[in-house]
Design an enzyme around this catalytic site. Structure first.
Site, PDB file in Angstrom:
ATOM      1  CE  LYS A  35     126.681  -0.356  15.386  1.00  0.00           C
ATOM      2  NZ  LYS A  35     125.775  -1.289  15.942  1.00  0.00           N
ATOM      3  CE  LYS A  68     122.780   0.073  15.367  1.00  0.00           C
ATOM      4  NZ  LYS A  68     122.550  -1.212  15.999  1.00  0.00           N
TER       5      LYS A  68
HETATM    6  C1  PBG Z   1     122.223  -4.944  16.342  1.00  0.00           C
HETATM    7  C2  PBG Z   1     123.547  -4.400  15.986  1.00  0.00           C
HETATM    8  C3  PBG Z   1     124.068  -4.096  14.705  1.00  0.00           C
HETATM    9  C4  PBG Z   1     125.410  -3.778  14.895  1.00  0.00           C
HETATM   10  C5  PBG Z   1     125.668  -3.861  16.259  1.00  0.00           C
HETATM   11  N1  PBG Z   1     124.507  -4.220  16.917  1.00  0.00           N
HETATM   12  C6  PBG Z   1     123.429  -4.174  13.369  1.00  0.00           C
HETATM   13  C7  PBG Z   1     122.243  -3.389  13.070  1.00  0.00           C
HETATM   14  O1  PBG Z   1     121.817  -2.502  13.801  1.00  0.00           O
HETATM   15  O2  PBG Z   1     121.650  -3.704  12.043  1.00  0.00           O
HETATM   16  C8  PBG Z   1     126.398  -3.479  13.795  1.00  0.00           C
HETATM   17  C9  PBG Z   1     127.843  -3.712  14.114  1.00  0.00           C
HETATM   18  C10 PBG Z   1     128.750  -3.779  12.934  1.00  0.00           C
HETATM   19  O3  PBG Z   1     128.331  -3.561  11.772  1.00  0.00           O
HETATM   20  O4  PBG Z   1     129.942  -4.064  13.148  1.00  0.00           O
HETATM   21  N2  PBG Z   1     121.227  -4.091  16.654  1.00  0.00           N
END
Ligand code: PBG
Length: 326
Positions: A249, A196
């Site tokens: 992601k 991520k």
């Molecule tokens: C929470 C999380 C996030 C997303 C999924 N789980 C946001 C972040 O890490 O700030 C983002 C998903 C999206 O932007 O569609 N930890």
């Protein structure tokens, strides 16, 4: 050698193109993210995500039935937590009757076969909007693991099929796996958001859940977008620690990462086409610059071609309709 080989022969009709098509995309490939809010009969459009909605539990139940009827088999749940329930430790995340726990139960009750995956991270519950416990402006790793494990157990008790830790703390997959085993949840899976990146493409999602970091950014736990080698490291660790599925992601800007990982590792990869990607596409379409029906399928096919086994996307419902037409 030309003219013995003419590559255009295999492109010369719809029929031959269908026969030689290397990648397939179907309703079976999608995970639908759902944003759940408190209240009843709520279906509120998210400003930065046109045509996507926050849903109260009763409307989420309806949505899940519809999704199941068109052949979608997995949802990924997120909750918007009321401000007065937020604290530094994410205590509300462990509430047996919390919004997430109630949502899981209701959805499993309405469509028991639907695979319910749940986001595991502190940010929607945190008064600081961070994914971990904060002390002196630092995001603490090890103390956060305890909350994440308890949160996972709590989701499993409510009926979650998969927990999806999205926090990027080190060692969380192992702690969660051990906790699940200890409680007897041997069949509850872990989809680790192992790769991520720290991305500005999460902006609209944070609007949807009111979960933006209150100070600083997420660069001390999410990955630097300039790096790819550390993705290998992350995946190796997650596999060792017991992850069942690994997520990359965001999606499109990181498709190189997805492709190289899926070639190297024999674990299913999920890709998340995130909120900012959705917003960009929708904005261009609303101005008439792009053709929605075409661009959506092109992007989703690209994820499959790059090696994704499954795609979390806000376009899933539309995509299934479009796929039924081709
Ligand atoms: C929470 C999380 C996030 C997303 C999924 N789980 C946001 C972040 O890490 O700030 C983002 C998903 C999206 O932007 O569609 N930890």
């Amino acid at each position: 050698m030309y003219p013995l080989n003419r590559n255009r022969r295999l492109r010369s009709s719809t029929a031959i193109r269908a026969l030689v098509r290397e990648t397939q995309l179907s309703n079976n490939d999608f995970i639908v993210p759902l944003f759940i809010v408190e209240g009843k009969d709520i279906k509120k459009e998210i400003i930065s995500m046109p045509d996507y909605f926050q849903l109260s539990i009763n409307n989420a139940e309806k949505e899940v039935k519809e999704l199941w009827d068109i052949g979608i088999k997995a949802v990924l749940l997120f909750v918007k937590v009321e401000d007065n329930l937020k604290d530094n430790k994410g205590s509300e995340a462990l509430n047996k009757n919390g919004l997430m726990q109630r949502a899981i139960k209701s959805i499993k009750n309405i469509v028991p076969e639907m695979l319910v995956m749940t986001d595991v991270a502190l940010d929607p519950y945190s008064s600081y909007g961070h994914d971990g416990i904060v002390e002196n402006s630092k995001i603490l790793n090890d103390p956060t693991l305890d909350v994440l494990s308890k949160m996972s157990i709590s989701h499993a008790y409510a009926g979650a099929d998969f927990v999806a830790p999205s926090d990027m703390m080190d060692g969380r997959v192992l702690k969660i796996r051990q906790a699940l085993e200890k409680e007897g949840f041997i069949d509850t899976g872990i989809m680790s958001y192992g790769v991520k990146y720290s991305s500005s493409l999460y902006g609209p999602f944070r609007d949807a859940l009111d979960s933006s970091p209150g100070f600083g950014d997420k660069n001390t736990y999410q990955m630097d977008f300039a790096n790819s080698n550390e993705a290998l490291n992350e995946v190796n660790k997650d596999i060792e620690e017991g992850a069942d599925i690994i997520m990359v992601k965001p999606g499109l800007p990181y498709i190189d990462i997805l492709n190289s990982l899926s070639k190297k590792f024999d674990i299913p990869f999920a890709v998340y086409q995130v909120s900012g990607e959705y917003s960009m596409l929708k904005s261009a379409v609303s101005k008439g610059f792009l053709d929605y029906d075409k661009i959506v399928l092109e992007q989703l096919f690209s994820f499959k071609r790059a090696g994704a086994s499954m795609i979390a996307t806000y376009h899933a419902k539309e995509a299934v309709k479009l796929l039924n037409k081709i």
